[in-house]
Scaffold this motif. Sequence first.
Motif, PDB file in Angstrom:
ATOM      1  N   ASP A  25      -0.242   1.650  -0.942  1.00 52.90           N
ATOM      2  CA  ASP A  25       0.259   2.818  -1.199  1.00 52.90           C
ATOM      3  C   ASP A  25       1.170   3.500  -0.322  1.00 52.90           C
ATOM      4  O   ASP A  25       1.229   3.674   0.963  1.00 52.90           O
ATOM      5  N   GLY A  26       2.301   3.953  -0.830  1.00 55.51           N
ATOM      6  CA  GLY A  26       3.397   4.559  -0.223  1.00 55.51           C
ATOM      7  C   GLY A  26       4.411   3.531   0.269  1.00 55.51           C
ATOM      8  O   GLY A  26       5.552   3.710   0.823  1.00 55.51           O
ATOM      9  N   VAL A  27       4.101   2.506  -0.208  1.00 56.06           N
ATOM     10  CA  VAL A  27       5.330   1.236   0.413  1.00 56.06           C
ATOM     11  C   VAL A  27       5.808   0.646  -1.051  1.00 56.06           C
ATOM     12  O   VAL A  27       4.910  -0.004  -1.845  1.00 56.06           O
ATOM     13  N   PRO A  28       6.779   0.418  -1.316  1.00 61.21           N
ATOM     14  CA  PRO A  28       7.528  -0.378  -2.378  1.00 61.21           C
ATOM     15  C   PRO A  28       7.130  -1.930  -2.295  1.00 61.21           C
ATOM     16  O   PRO A  28       6.967  -2.216  -1.189  1.00 61.21           O
ATOM     17  N   HIS A  72       1.207  -2.676  -8.149  1.00 66.40           N
ATOM     18  CA  HIS A  72       2.181  -1.425  -8.354  1.00 66.40           C
ATOM     19  C   HIS A  72       2.324  -0.754  -9.515  1.00 66.40           C
ATOM     20  O   HIS A  72       2.009   0.493  -9.245  1.00 66.40           O
ATOM     21  N   ASP A  85      14.758   0.250  -5.579  1.00 65.26           N
ATOM     22  CA  ASP A  85      14.135   1.306  -5.134  1.00 65.26           C
ATOM     23  C   ASP A  85      15.288   2.272  -4.324  1.00 65.26           C
ATOM     24  O   ASP A  85      14.985   3.764  -4.329  1.00 65.26           O
ATOM     25  N   THR A  89      14.521   5.315  -0.220  1.00 66.09           N
ATOM     26  CA  THR A  89      13.171   4.965  -0.388  1.00 66.09           C
ATOM     27  C   THR A  89      12.782   3.950   0.513  1.00 66.09           C
ATOM     28  O   THR A  89      11.703   3.777   1.120  1.00 66.09           O
ATOM     29  N   ALA A 113      10.431   4.138   3.719  1.00 61.47           N
ATOM     30  CA  ALA A 113       8.961   3.681   3.806  1.00 61.47           C
ATOM     31  C   ALA A 113       8.460   2.856   4.996  1.00 61.47           C
ATOM     32  O   ALA A 113       7.644   2.936   5.682  1.00 61.47           O
ATOM     33  N   SER A 162       8.056   5.074   8.068  1.00 61.43           N
ATOM     34  CA  SER A 162       6.810   5.847   7.951  1.00 61.43           C
ATOM     35  C   SER A 162       5.645   5.123   7.577  1.00 61.43           C
ATOM     36  O   SER A 162       4.631   5.425   6.844  1.00 61.43           O
ATOM     37  N   LEU A 163       5.408   3.726   8.139  1.00 60.20           N
ATOM     38  CA  LEU A 163       4.304   2.935   7.550  1.00 60.20           C
ATOM     39  C   LEU A 163       3.055   3.570   8.249  1.00 60.20           C
ATOM     40  O   LEU A 163       2.892   3.811   9.272  1.00 60.20           O
ATOM     41  N   SER A 164       1.893   3.652   7.149  1.00 58.50           N
ATOM     42  CA  SER A 164       0.626   4.007   7.879  1.00 58.50           C
ATOM     43  C   SER A 164       0.010   2.818   8.383  1.00 58.50           C
ATOM     44  O   SER A 164       0.256   1.580   8.508  1.00 58.50           O
ATOM     45  N   ALA A 179      -1.141   0.269   5.957  1.00 55.93           N
ATOM     46  CA  ALA A 179      -0.254  -0.533   5.383  1.00 55.93           C
ATOM     47  C   ALA A 179       0.226  -1.619   6.568  1.00 55.93           C
ATOM     48  O   ALA A 179       0.368  -2.727   6.205  1.00 55.93           O
TER      49      ALA A 179
END
Length: 318
Positions: free
Chosen positions: A28-31, A81, A191, A195, A199, A202-204, A207
Amino acid sequence: MTLKHSLLAVLVAVIWGVNFVIIDEGLDGVPPLVFVALRFVLVAIPAVFFVRPPTIGWRNILAIGTFLSLGQFCLLYVALHLGMPAGLASLLLQTQVILTVVISAGFLGERPTRRQLVGIVIGTFGLGIVVVGHSVTAPWVPLVVTLGAALSWAIGNVLSRRAKAASGLSLVVWSALIVPIPTFALALMLDGPGTVFGALSSLSLVAILSTLYTAVAASLIGYGIWNTLMARYPTSAVVPFTLLVPVIGIAAAWLVQGEVPTLSELLGGAVMLTGLAMAVIRLRKTSRGGSLEVPGSGPGAEGQGLEPIGEKVDDSLR
């Protein structure tokens, strides 16, 4: 296989089954290609500074890393993905079972015993039940990409078997060096730099934890054990254990993501377990009654189409 090694193979199946949901959550949110690169950076570093390279030659390391790590996981992550459900992905990827046996028979001359072959066929039939039951809801593009990942895994299995690295962990660590640069390069091309670097900056927490699990548990531990077993035993004795992976994957997807298994999944899973048991375990009668024996662990293993057990084995499996 000895009982100890069979239990280790089951452990690997559990680790890999849960891994599908963990990957899906972390994407989620990471290529996807960035996620693959991050995983294998952690697999290789810092372990590469402490683990000796396998003595199988750099060509073998390059070939195994290309198919077993780079090809398989780039395709799998892209499929997830694109919308492939985690539980279904864990099922489709197990087409590598029959692909591995076919490829190893053609290129290594290994022939499964009749009982093992019947077990693999039954297990694959069970897999087919699940796939057919879900084919209506699965988009075709991620389905084909997942099958490509299965083919890449199968080729990697056979290459690993042929190379016979003494240490599975060493092979995992050093072959991981092949993955990060190509995947980062592809990610930048597909990407875009904005992008990719956005990503990474701003890794969660999800992730990060997902990356740690896939690197340490799924790769270092899972493939460390798996590659050692593949070097020690014929592919037809080891590969059927992966039929457990989709059962674990479906259960994990159900509990974590609410992906409720259908009747076809439950029925197919039961058939796959039956095939696994037939392919791996047989009963022998003794003077004291029935006893459990894993094929290849007792007398006459050579006569069953299994190789004699060598003396070298990774220290983690002793």
